[in-house]
Design a protein around this motif. Structure first.
Motif, short mmCIF file in Angstrom:
data_model
loop_
_atom_site.label_atom_id
_atom_site.label_comp_id
_atom_site.label_asym_id
_atom_site.label_seq_id
_atom_site.Cartn_x
_atom_site.Cartn_y
_atom_site.Cartn_z
N PHE A 1 -17.74 -16.44 -119.04
CA PHE A 1 -18.88 -16.12 -118.18
C PHE A 1 -20.15 -16.58 -118.89
O PHE A 1 -20.41 -16.16 -120.01
N PRO B 1 -24.46 -17.90 -118.79
CA PRO B 1 -25.73 -17.61 -118.12
C PRO B 1 -26.52 -18.87 -117.73
O PRO B 1 -26.05 -20.00 -117.89
N TRP B 2 -27.75 -18.63 -117.31
CA TRP B 2 -28.57 -19.68 -116.69
C TRP B 2 -29.60 -20.29 -117.65
O TRP B 2 -30.29 -21.21 -117.27
N SER C 1 -23.44 -19.16 -114.25
CA SER C 1 -24.40 -18.45 -113.41
C SER C 1 -24.50 -19.15 -112.05
O SER C 1 -24.57 -20.38 -111.98
N PRO D 1 -20.98 -11.75 -109.37
CA PRO D 1 -20.56 -11.70 -110.77
C PRO D 1 -19.61 -10.56 -111.13
O PRO D 1 -18.56 -10.79 -111.73
N HIS D 2 -19.95 -9.32 -110.74
CA HIS D 2 -19.08 -8.23 -111.22
C HIS D 2 -17.72 -8.25 -110.53
O HIS D 2 -16.73 -7.83 -111.11
N SER E 1 -15.79 -11.11 -112.42
CA SER E 1 -15.44 -10.78 -113.82
C SER E 1 -14.42 -9.66 -113.87
O SER E 1 -13.48 -9.71 -114.66
N SER F 1 -26.75 -10.81 -121.17
CA SER F 1 -27.55 -9.66 -121.60
C SER F 1 -26.68 -8.57 -122.23
O SER F 1 -25.47 -8.50 -121.99
N GLU G 1 -21.88 -12.90 -126.91
CA GLU G 1 -23.10 -13.42 -127.53
C GLU G 1 -24.24 -12.94 -126.64
O GLU G 1 -24.38 -13.38 -125.49
N LEU G 2 -25.04 -11.99 -127.16
CA LEU G 2 -25.99 -11.29 -126.29
C LEU G 2 -27.44 -11.56 -126.68
O LEU G 2 -27.72 -12.53 -127.36
N GLY G 3 -28.32 -10.70 -126.26
CA GLY G 3 -29.74 -10.96 -126.45
C GLY G 3 -30.22 -10.79 -127.88
O GLY G 3 -29.50 -10.32 -128.76
N GLU H 1 -36.13 -7.16 -125.27
CA GLU H 1 -36.29 -8.62 -125.35
C GLU H 1 -37.07 -9.13 -124.14
O GLU H 1 -36.68 -8.89 -123.00
P1 NAD Z 1 -28.19 -10.04 -116.12
O1 NAD Z 1 -27.86 -9.14 -117.20
O2 NAD Z 1 -27.99 -9.57 -114.71
O3 NAD Z 1 -27.32 -11.39 -116.21
C1 NAD Z 1 -27.14 -12.14 -117.39
C2 NAD Z 1 -26.04 -13.15 -117.11
O4 NAD Z 1 -24.82 -12.47 -116.88
C3 NAD Z 1 -26.25 -13.97 -115.84
O5 NAD Z 1 -25.84 -15.29 -116.09
C4 NAD Z 1 -25.36 -13.33 -114.79
O6 NAD Z 1 -24.86 -14.27 -113.86
C5 NAD Z 1 -24.24 -12.77 -115.62
N1 NAD Z 1 -23.68 -11.53 -115.09
C6 NAD Z 1 -24.37 -10.47 -114.61
N2 NAD Z 1 -23.53 -9.49 -114.27
C7 NAD Z 1 -22.28 -9.94 -114.56
C8 NAD Z 1 -20.98 -9.38 -114.45
N3 NAD Z 1 -20.78 -8.13 -114.04
N4 NAD Z 1 -19.93 -10.13 -114.83
C9 NAD Z 1 -20.10 -11.37 -115.31
N5 NAD Z 1 -21.30 -11.95 -115.45
C10 NAD Z 1 -22.37 -11.24 -115.08
O7 NAD Z 1 -29.65 -10.45 -116.30
P2 NAD Z 1 -30.55 -11.66 -115.89
O8 NAD Z 1 -31.67 -11.14 -115.06
O9 NAD Z 1 -29.79 -12.83 -115.33
O10 NAD Z 1 -31.07 -12.06 -117.32
C11 NAD Z 1 -31.91 -11.13 -117.96
C12 NAD Z 1 -31.51 -10.82 -119.34
O11 NAD Z 1 -30.30 -11.41 -119.73
C13 NAD Z 1 -32.52 -11.34 -120.34
O12 NAD Z 1 -33.53 -10.41 -120.52
C14 NAD Z 1 -31.72 -11.62 -121.57
O13 NAD Z 1 -31.75 -10.49 -122.40
C15 NAD Z 1 -30.33 -11.77 -121.10
N6 NAD Z 1 -29.81 -13.12 -121.24
C16 NAD Z 1 -29.34 -13.49 -122.46
C17 NAD Z 1 -28.82 -14.75 -122.62
C18 NAD Z 1 -28.28 -15.22 -123.95
O14 NAD Z 1 -28.20 -16.40 -124.18
N7 NAD Z 1 -27.88 -14.32 -124.83
C19 NAD Z 1 -28.80 -15.63 -121.54
C20 NAD Z 1 -29.29 -15.21 -120.30
C21 NAD Z 1 -29.77 -13.95 -120.17
#
Ligand code: NAD
Length: 475
Positions: free
Chosen positions: A147, A149-150, A176, A207-208, A211, A228, A249-251, A380
């Motif tokens: 999974f 992110p964007w 994403s 997403p949820h 996953s 996140s 790998e998180l924030g 963050e």
């Molecule tokens: P978010 O927590 O909703 O989503 C983060 C990512 O997880 C997105 O790509 C989303 O598609 C995915 N996701 C969300 N819910 C999921 C689920 N239940 N199962 C699988 N994937 C799921 O938040 P957001 O608004 O997209 O991003 C905000 C926060 O996310 C930021 O403040 C940052 O802390 C964190 N972030 C961290 C990274 C990183 O590289 N570590 C990357 C993107 C976002």
């Protein structure tokens, strides 16, 4: 096919079985780039069946040949970097030059993992008793559910495809839904280079729902997530419940310590550049600037100069230094964090507000006099906000630097080697830059400490998260 961004299952590029999907927006304009397909359970079942077959087919390819195929895919990505970078900029917003760097970095991960795959070896040794021989075999862990992110929609997916395929696993990835195009380009390069079609799948959806279904599916043996902390915790709990290993790998909320002996203008030049890259939607970015009193004013003045002069615009415009934020949620989050800081008495030295009313632009923002209890010093920001925090007492500053649940990265700027080493040793973070703010190269293992995650990606151990061992004792 009605989707611009389809599912890829068993080599078929197609809509979801129930035809559902959602719009993908260009963050520079807010206009739709087309629909991304959503997978239904029937689609996920097909992806799982294919991945199970793909695991056998890819496992039957010799590691040497797998390395050749992955190298060919990396070469394809490099050759197509210009076109792919455009896709990336359109869906994510970052300037074209940064997008191209991301495509090249993705290729490097794929190539690196293919090379490491050629070196997978077991161990053999003699047991305690005469006639006893012990073998430790290394095997691919199985089908991987990933999974991503964007913020680095191609590179973060590439790390997972690279590690999984390099180890001989098959992989189903849910990138994403907001940035589907660059991950699809990655998979196209893999398939065009000879990865069996059943071994790689890309799905999108809610997403949820996706996953939870994939993590609990018996065919899946390994989970990997970048995103996140709250979502990481949910997925880690689901993986734990299903007794499956997970890499998360998180924030981060990187303390960046600028000591009084450095040239404040030079440090501000480097750090402004690193801060506003990808509009600071980078988990490793510097975010809390602890600047020693002696140079505080000069550092701040130069940093503010940069923030005011930074050219914000459409990433396709070659003059642009910083593109829009990736989505409307980030703009709202920035506005909320600035308002909270101001309510607590902080001074906005530059920026502080959304730019224009089209797309998701936010001004590079510098804040001073930021009290400890403001939200930005605890969560963050994931956007272009820079709080500058003067310090006198090193120990008190370190306590704050280490005081959050984040443990991803930290930076120290000083020419004093003794101090540099002392600070490095004291910082509780998985990555430390000394007079440097590195990006992640494939040759380094990167992983968070504390709540920033567990497990690593990259390095000579890039395949380890995707492997399991078998202990064989023979007489
Ligand atoms: P978010 O927590 O909703 O989503 C983060 C990512 O997880 C997105 O790509 C989303 O598609 C995915 N996701 C969300 N819910 C999921 C689920 N239940 N199962 C699988 N994937 C799921 O938040 P957001 O608004 O997209 O991003 C905000 C926060 O996310 C930021 O403040 C940052 O802390 C964190 N972030 C961290 C990274 C990183 O590289 N570590 C990357 C993107 C976002």
């Amino acid at each position: 096919m009605k989707s611009t961004f389809p599912l890829v299952i068993d080599g078929y590029w197609r809509d979801g079985a129930d035809g559902s999907g959602e719009d993908v927006l260009n963050p520079a304009t807010g206009d739709s780039l087309g629909q991304v397909a959503h997978a239904s359970r029937a689609d996920l079942d097909e992806a799982l069946a294919a991945a199970t077959r793909g695991l056998r087919e890819w496992g039957a390819v010799s590691p040497w040949e797998r390395g050749r195929i992955l190298k060919a895919a990396a070469d394809r990505l490099r050759a197509d970097a210009g076109a792919i970078a455009r896709t990336l900029t359109l869906e994510q917003g970052k300037p074209l030059g940064e997008a191209k760097v991301e495509v090249i970095r993705s290729a490097e991960f794929v190539e690196w993992a293919g090379e490491q795959g050629r070196r997978v070896a077991g161990r053999t040794f003699l047991g305690r008793d005469v006639g006893n021989r012990i073998e430790i075999e290394t095997h691919p862990v199985g089908v991987v559910a990933a999974f991503t992110p964007w913020n680095f929609p191609m590179a973060l997916a590439a790390k997972k495809f690279a590690g999984a395929l390099g180890a001989g696993c098959s992989i189903i990835c849910k990138p994403s839904e907001e940035t589907p195009g660059s991950a699809l380009a990655l998979v196209k390069a893999l398939l065009d280079s000879g990865v069996p079609k059943a071994a790689v799948a890309v799905v999108f959806g809610v997403p949820h729902e996706v996953s939870s279904y994939l993590i609990s599916a018996p065919q899946v043996s390994k989970v990997t997530f970048t995103g996140s902390i709250p979502v990481g915790k949910m997925l880690a709990a689901a993986a734990g419940h299903a007794m499956k290993p997970i890499t998360v790998e998180l924030g981060g909320h990187a303390p960046t310590i600028v000591c009084g002996d450095v040239d404040p203008e030079k440090a501000a030049d480097v750090l402004a550049q690193r801060k506003f890259a990808n509009a600071r939607q980078i988990c490793l970015s510097p975010t809390r600037f602890f600047v020693e009193d002696a140079i505080g004013e000069r550092f701040t003045a130069r940093f503010v100069e940069h923030a005011k002069a930074w050219r914000v615009g459409d990433g396709l415009d070659p003059r642009t230094q910083m593109g829009p934020l990736a989505n409307a949620r980030r703009v709202e989050a920035m506005a909320r964090l600035v308002a909270d800081a101001v309510d607590h008495g902080a001074t906005v030295a530059s920026g502080g507000a959304r730019l224009g009313n089209r797309g998701f632009f936010f001004a590079p923002t510098v804040m001073t006099d930021v009290p400890d209890e403001t939200e930005i010093l605890h969560s963050e920001p994931f956007g272009p906000l820079a709080p500058i925090l003067p310090f006198k007492d090193e120990e008190a500053m370190l306590k704050k630097a280490n005081g959050l649940e984040y443990g991803l990265s930290a930076y120290v700027f000083t020419g004093d080697e003794t101090r540099r080493n002392r600070l490095k040793d004291a910082l509780q973070f998985g990555t430390v830059g000394l007079n440097d703010v590195p990006s992640h190269p494939p040759e380094a293992p990167l992983g968070g400490w504390k709540e920033s995650g567990y497990g690593t990606e990259g390095g000579i151990e890039i395949l380890t998260p995707y492997q399991k061992t078998k202990f064989v004792s023979a007489r």
